[in-house]
Scaffold this motif. Structure first.
Motif, short mmCIF file in Angstrom:
data_model
loop_
_atom_site.label_atom_id
_atom_site.label_comp_id
_atom_site.label_asym_id
_atom_site.label_seq_id
_atom_site.Cartn_x
_atom_site.Cartn_y
_atom_site.Cartn_z
N MET A 46 -18.88 -3.37 7.61
CA MET A 46 -19.09 -3.57 6.20
C MET A 46 -17.79 -3.37 5.43
SD MET A 46 -22.05 -2.33 3.88
CE MET A 46 -21.90 -2.15 2.15
N ARG A 47 -16.69 -3.39 6.14
CA ARG A 47 -15.40 -3.21 5.51
C ARG A 47 -15.10 -4.34 4.55
NH1 ARG A 47 -11.12 -2.33 9.88
NH2 ARG A 47 -12.40 -0.71 10.71
N GLU A 48 -14.51 -3.97 3.42
CA GLU A 48 -14.10 -4.96 2.43
C GLU A 48 -12.85 -5.67 2.94
OE1 GLU A 48 -15.76 -5.48 -0.47
OE2 GLU A 48 -17.21 -3.95 0.05
N LYS A 49 -12.86 -6.99 2.92
CA LYS A 49 -11.72 -7.77 3.39
C LYS A 49 -10.99 -8.36 2.19
CE LYS A 49 -12.77 -7.64 7.82
NZ LYS A 49 -12.00 -7.06 8.82
N SER A 50 -10.52 -7.54 1.31
CA SER A 50 -9.88 -8.06 0.11
C SER A 50 -8.57 -7.34 -0.11
CB SER A 50 -10.81 -7.90 -1.09
OG SER A 50 -11.19 -6.56 -1.20
N THR B 251 -6.21 -6.26 -6.52
CA THR B 251 -7.03 -5.53 -7.47
C THR B 251 -8.34 -5.07 -6.86
OG1 THR B 251 -6.06 -6.86 -9.23
CG2 THR B 251 -8.04 -5.63 -9.77
N SER B 252 -8.99 -5.94 -6.06
CA SER B 252 -10.29 -5.54 -5.51
C SER B 252 -10.12 -4.43 -4.47
CB SER B 252 -11.03 -6.73 -4.94
OG SER B 252 -10.22 -7.46 -4.07
N SER B 253 -9.02 -4.41 -3.72
CA SER B 253 -8.77 -3.33 -2.79
C SER B 253 -8.53 -2.03 -3.56
CB SER B 253 -7.57 -3.63 -1.91
OG SER B 253 -7.34 -2.58 -1.01
N ASN C 8 -10.87 1.34 -3.29
CA ASN C 8 -10.32 2.68 -3.09
C ASN C 8 -10.64 3.60 -4.27
OD1 ASN C 8 -9.22 2.36 -0.52
ND2 ASN C 8 -7.40 1.37 -1.35
N ALA C 9 -10.67 3.05 -5.48
CA ALA C 9 -11.05 3.87 -6.65
C ALA C 9 -12.52 4.29 -6.53
CB ALA C 9 -10.82 3.09 -7.94
N ASP C 10 -13.37 3.37 -6.08
CA ASP C 10 -14.79 3.71 -5.87
C ASP C 10 -14.95 4.78 -4.79
OD1 ASP C 10 -15.60 1.90 -7.81
OD2 ASP C 10 -16.21 0.35 -6.37
N ILE C 11 -14.20 4.63 -3.71
CA ILE C 11 -14.25 5.63 -2.63
C ILE C 11 -13.81 7.00 -3.17
CG2 ILE C 11 -13.20 6.35 -0.44
CD1 ILE C 11 -13.01 3.35 0.28
N PHE C 12 -12.70 7.00 -3.91
CA PHE C 12 -12.22 8.26 -4.45
C PHE C 12 -13.24 8.88 -5.40
CE2 PHE C 12 -10.04 11.11 -7.30
CZ PHE C 12 -9.23 11.83 -6.44
N ARG D 79 -15.19 3.12 7.24
CA ARG D 79 -16.14 2.00 7.33
C ARG D 79 -15.98 1.04 6.16
NH1 ARG D 79 -21.79 1.29 9.29
NH2 ARG D 79 -22.80 0.02 7.70
N VAL D 80 -15.72 1.59 4.98
CA VAL D 80 -15.61 0.77 3.77
C VAL D 80 -14.25 0.09 3.67
CG1 VAL D 80 -15.64 0.81 1.25
CG2 VAL D 80 -17.33 2.13 2.53
N ASN D 81 -13.16 0.82 3.97
CA ASN D 81 -11.84 0.23 3.75
C ASN D 81 -10.80 0.68 4.77
OD1 ASN D 81 -10.30 -1.61 2.24
ND2 ASN D 81 -9.42 0.02 1.00
N GLY D 82 -11.20 0.86 6.01
CA GLY D 82 -10.25 1.15 7.08
C GLY D 82 -9.57 2.50 6.94
N ILE D 83 -8.37 2.58 7.50
CA ILE D 83 -7.61 3.83 7.51
C ILE D 83 -7.32 4.31 6.09
CG2 ILE D 83 -5.39 4.89 8.14
CD1 ILE D 83 -7.13 4.48 10.56
N ILE D 84 -6.94 3.39 5.22
CA ILE D 84 -6.64 3.77 3.83
C ILE D 84 -7.89 4.35 3.17
CG2 ILE D 84 -5.94 2.91 1.55
CD1 ILE D 84 -3.67 3.04 3.62
N GLY D 85 -9.04 3.71 3.38
CA GLY D 85 -10.30 4.23 2.82
C GLY D 85 -10.63 5.61 3.34
N SER D 86 -10.35 5.83 4.63
CA SER D 86 -10.60 7.14 5.23
C SER D 86 -9.71 8.20 4.60
CB SER D 86 -10.35 7.07 6.74
OG SER D 86 -10.60 8.29 7.34
#
Length: 192
Positions: free
Chosen positions: A1-5, A8-10, A14-18, A80-87
């Motif tokens: 379910m990772r975002e592939k963008s 701005t959307s990335s 990341n802002a949503d994750i934070f 899961r949402v945004n890879g290593i950066i999301g983690s």
């Protein structure tokens, strides 16, 4: 379910994750177990990063591994949402603000620990955490009842309660036993 963008959307992801894990870290009074309902609210209900079943599986797996559940859940869901950066974003959001706030608040509580309103405030948090855990427990019991059948689900709960509360069996041994039984059952079912 990772975002592939990207772009701005990335940044938005990341802002949503934070934001999600910052709220969990700041509002998860009582440690990891009390934060589980907050993780569920953010990951399943608000952002829909995973389903109830996926969350249950993630929580079950996270509980079988050593370490604090809050960081395991944040790290995995962020990945899961945004890879290593999301983690990384999720782990920073759930831990760093809490550590800083803890240093400040514990210093303040030490200075005012004799005041009645401070003691009452600390005591008032306990029932709220209890209700949050009870609601999450009920949700998991309902799911267990649907997947295992109510008789088996209640039987497992009763057995676990007796083993942990009466016989003082450590939960890790119970988890290992359940994993082994599940693996053996899966091998027998897969072989036939």
């Amino acid at each position: 379910m990772r975002e592939k963008s990207s772009g701005t959307s990335s940044l938005k992801v990341n802002a949503d994750i934070f934001a999600a894990f910052f709220r969990v870290g700041m509002l998860g009074f009582g440690g990891g177990p009390s934060a589980i309902p907050l993780f569920h609210t953010e990951a399943v209900k608000k952002y829909k990063w995973m389903t109830d079943d996926e969350f249950g599986d993630t929580l079950a797996l996270g509980n079988t591994m050593p370490g604090p559940i809050a960081t395991k859940m944040a790290g995995y869901i962020g990945y899961r949402v945004n890879g290593i950066i999301g983690s990384i974003v999720a782990l920073v959001a759930v831990t760093v603000p809490t550590v800083l706030l803890m240093i400040l608040l514990l210093g303040a509580l030490q200075q005012f620990k004799g005041l009645e309103w401070v003691n009452n405030m600390s005591a008032a948090v306990v029932p709220v955490v209890g209700v949050m855990l009870a609601v999450m427990t009920w949700d998991f019991l309902k799911k267990s009842g649907q997947s295992l059948g109510w008789a088996r689900a209640v039987l497992f709960v009763l057995i676990a309660a007796v083993l942990m509360e009466v016989l003082n069996v450590h939960p890790v041994f119970l988890i290992i036993a359940i994993l082994l039984i599940s693996l053996l059952s899966f091998k027998k079912g897969g072989a036939s």
